[in-house]
Design a protein around this motif. Sequence first.
Motif, PDB file in Angstrom:
ATOM      1  N   GLU A 273      13.929  10.265  14.649  1.00 19.93           N
ATOM      2  CA  GLU A 273      15.338  10.618  14.873  1.00 19.93           C
ATOM      3  C   GLU A 273      15.902   9.890  16.093  1.00 19.93           C
ATOM      4  OE1 GLU A 273      15.511  15.176  13.099  1.00 19.93           O
ATOM      5  OE2 GLU A 273      14.493  14.810  15.007  1.00 19.93           O
ATOM      6  N   ILE A 274      15.087   9.732  17.127  1.00 23.56           N
ATOM      7  CA  ILE A 274      15.524   8.990  18.322  1.00 23.56           C
ATOM      8  C   ILE A 274      15.824   7.537  17.971  1.00 23.56           C
ATOM      9  CG2 ILE A 274      14.703   8.056  20.533  1.00 23.56           C
ATOM     10  CD1 ILE A 274      13.256  10.742  20.989  1.00 23.56           C
ATOM     11  N   LEU A 275      14.944   6.909  17.193  1.00 15.61           N
ATOM     12  CA  LEU A 275      15.141   5.501  16.839  1.00 15.61           C
ATOM     13  C   LEU A 275      16.338   5.312  15.912  1.00 15.61           C
ATOM     14  CD1 LEU A 275      11.475   4.244  16.422  1.00 15.61           C
ATOM     15  CD2 LEU A 275      13.099   3.650  18.230  1.00 15.61           C
ATOM     16  N   GLU A 276      16.578   6.260  15.030  1.00 13.08           N
ATOM     17  CA  GLU A 276      17.758   6.177  14.157  1.00 13.08           C
ATOM     18  C   GLU A 276      19.042   6.246  14.977  1.00 13.08           C
ATOM     19  OE1 GLU A 276      17.364   9.297  11.288  1.00 13.08           O
ATOM     20  OE2 GLU A 276      15.844   8.226  10.104  1.00 13.08           O
ATOM     21  N   ALA A 277      19.072   7.132  15.953  1.00 10.39           N
ATOM     22  CA  ALA A 277      20.241   7.247  16.826  1.00 10.39           C
ATOM     23  C   ALA A 277      20.392   6.006  17.703  1.00 10.39           C
ATOM     24  CB  ALA A 277      20.115   8.498  17.696  1.00 10.39           C
ATOM     25  N   TYR A 278      19.292   5.482  18.162  1.00 11.30           N
ATOM     26  CA  TYR A 278      19.236   4.265  18.984  1.00 11.30           C
ATOM     27  C   TYR A 278      19.873   3.085  18.249  1.00 11.30           C
ATOM     28  CZ  TYR A 278      16.424   0.342  21.049  1.00 11.30           C
ATOM     29  OH  TYR A 278      15.964  -0.830  21.610  1.00 11.30           O
ATOM     30  N   ARG A 279      19.482   2.918  16.979  1.00 12.90           N
ATOM     31  CA  ARG A 279      20.031   1.810  16.181  1.00 12.90           C
ATOM     32  C   ARG A 279      21.489   2.062  15.811  1.00 12.90           C
ATOM     33  NH1 ARG A 279      14.460   1.667  14.076  1.00 12.90           N
ATOM     34  NH2 ARG A 279      14.991   3.306  12.605  1.00 12.90           N
ATOM     35  N   LEU A 280      21.830   3.310  15.507  1.00 16.57           N
ATOM     36  CA  LEU A 280      23.210   3.637  15.144  1.00 16.57           C
ATOM     37  C   LEU A 280      24.174   3.332  16.293  1.00 16.57           C
ATOM     38  CD1 LEU A 280      24.543   6.675  13.224  1.00 16.57           C
ATOM     39  CD2 LEU A 280      25.513   6.161  15.451  1.00 16.57           C
ATOM     40  N   LEU A 281      23.820   3.716  17.505  1.00 17.85           N
ATOM     41  CA  LEU A 281      24.679   3.455  18.666  1.00 17.85           C
ATOM     42  C   LEU A 281      24.939   1.959  18.834  1.00 17.85           C
ATOM     43  CD1 LEU A 281      23.249   5.930  21.323  1.00 17.85           C
ATOM     44  CD2 LEU A 281      25.603   5.883  20.490  1.00 17.85           C
ATOM     45  N   ALA A 282      23.903   1.173  18.685  1.00 18.52           N
ATOM     46  CA  ALA A 282      24.045  -0.276  18.864  1.00 18.52           C
ATOM     47  C   ALA A 282      24.832  -0.918  17.731  1.00 18.52           C
ATOM     48  CB  ALA A 282      22.662  -0.908  18.973  1.00 18.52           C
ATOM     49  N   ALA A 283      24.524  -0.515  16.493  1.00 14.63           N
ATOM     50  CA  ALA A 283      25.137  -1.166  15.330  1.00 14.63           C
ATOM     51  C   ALA A 283      26.555  -0.693  15.045  1.00 14.63           C
ATOM     52  CB  ALA A 283      24.258  -0.936  14.094  1.00 14.63           C
ATOM     53  N   ARG A 284      26.867   0.574  15.338  1.00 18.10           N
ATOM     54  CA  ARG A 284      28.175   1.120  14.973  1.00 18.10           C
ATOM     55  C   ARG A 284      29.134   1.274  16.154  1.00 18.10           C
ATOM     56  NH1 ARG A 284      28.057   4.079  10.237  1.00 18.10           N
ATOM     57  NH2 ARG A 284      30.318   4.185  10.498  1.00 18.10           N
ATOM     58  N   GLU A 285      28.597   1.446  17.351  1.00 22.69           N
ATOM     59  CA  GLU A 285      29.454   1.654  18.518  1.00 22.69           C
ATOM     60  C   GLU A 285      29.375   0.532  19.544  1.00 22.69           C
ATOM     61  OE1 GLU A 285      31.681   3.667  18.460  1.00 22.69           O
ATOM     62  OE2 GLU A 285      31.136   5.505  17.419  1.00 22.69           O
ATOM     63  N   GLY A 286      28.432  -0.393  19.357  1.00 20.81           N
ATOM     64  CA  GLY A 286      28.307  -1.488  20.315  1.00 20.81           C
ATOM     65  C   GLY A 286      27.749  -1.053  21.651  1.00 20.81           C
ATOM     66  N   VAL A 287      27.041   0.068  21.671  1.00 14.68           N
ATOM     67  CA  VAL A 287      26.484   0.613  22.911  1.00 14.68           C
ATOM     68  C   VAL A 287      24.954   0.539  22.834  1.00 14.68           C
ATOM     69  CG1 VAL A 287      26.297   2.646  24.389  1.00 14.68           C
ATOM     70  CG2 VAL A 287      28.462   2.146  23.232  1.00 14.68           C
ATOM     71  N   PHE A 288      24.372  -0.235  23.734  1.00 11.62           N
ATOM     72  CA  PHE A 288      22.930  -0.491  23.740  1.00 11.62           C
ATOM     73  C   PHE A 288      22.282   0.386  24.816  1.00 11.62           C
ATOM     74  CE2 PHE A 288      19.541  -4.018  24.552  1.00 11.62           C
ATOM     75  CZ  PHE A 288      18.631  -3.353  23.759  1.00 11.62           C
TER      76      PHE A 288
END
Length: 378
Positions: free
Chosen positions: A290-305
């Motif tokens: 779940e952490i990794l899914e949120a990690y990728r979502l933030l980067a791919a959808r919000e541009g926040v790394f």
Amino acid sequence: MKVRMVSDQLRTPNSRLRTSPWPGIIEAYRSHLPVSPVTPVVTLLEGNTPLIFSPTLSAQAGRRVEVYLKYEGTNPTGSFKDRGMTVAISKAKEAKSMAVLCASTGNTSASASAYAARAGMRSLVLIPSGAIALGKLSQALIHGARVAAVEANFDACLALVKSLAQTFPITLVNSINPHRIEGQKTIAFEICETLGEAPDVNITPVGNAGNITAQWKGYREYYRLGRIARLPLMLGFQAEGAAPLVKGKIVAKPRTIATAIRIGNPASWQGAMAAAEESRGFIRAVSDREILEAYRLLAAREGVFVEPASAASVAGLLKLAKSGYFGALKRTGSRPLTVVCILTGHGLKDPERAIKSIRLGKPLPPSLSVISKAVGLK
């Protein structure tokens, strides 16, 4: 959507600049912090981090929910630790300490060594061998810290530095140092000033637990002063393999890919539990998946790394959203529910994780047809 900027009264004038620059948290919030006119302020102009509205997470959280991301990765050394460290190092310098010392899974060592270098002080760091991201270790080393890797976990390293601080004239700057908590509470001040009020829900990752403790302290102070009219629910999320607060017992061998929260015996255990209980919130766990899914979502959808530990707050939000949690919360009038997720550190702290998460593929020949096909161009 009401957004208010930090008051100009908190800024230091400088006639050479068109606008007054942000002065760092000590000068911005001096009256709220344990400093005096003789305290030598050691600052890298930390704080004043962005509160970013998230359309993607707002949509996933449910109807009439606004989700904001407090992006602490924009602090000088890339994490929220700088807020506490500016106060801790300033007070250590005031006390004429010969050096500062910490145990760290990464971010504390990076921040302590940078602020110690700024203060002209020595920094000493104990790290768990093989359990620190290279991005963080490189920061401590380049700032001149004396780093010792110990064949033990973070909790054992913390016990060692406590003993060293009692034996030698050096200042321990882990979050058991109360000056760290004082500096870190300013994140709550900034959130309230930007929103014009406290959020309804504050969600944060929990490792050593100083952050949630400090945030609750900040909200309570602003409430007591009449700066805000309500207090938020404080929700904390630990990694499943390192969740002593959820299990109610010390985890001897904590395991998680989120190294910053890989802690089995949090130093601020009581403070974190008090924040959850007093605010009528809770502390729960999320899986590494779940952490990794949120990690990728933030980067791919919000541009926040962010680093993986930061994504624990967003993983928690997504888990709650699926259960309908936000829809069941009471609202005042017609206003939307406001939720703030704390993102504790920048993604460049742990670049290896990002590279492992995305398969790059083999090198291609310098052919337009091959390359256009490979990148999805027709």
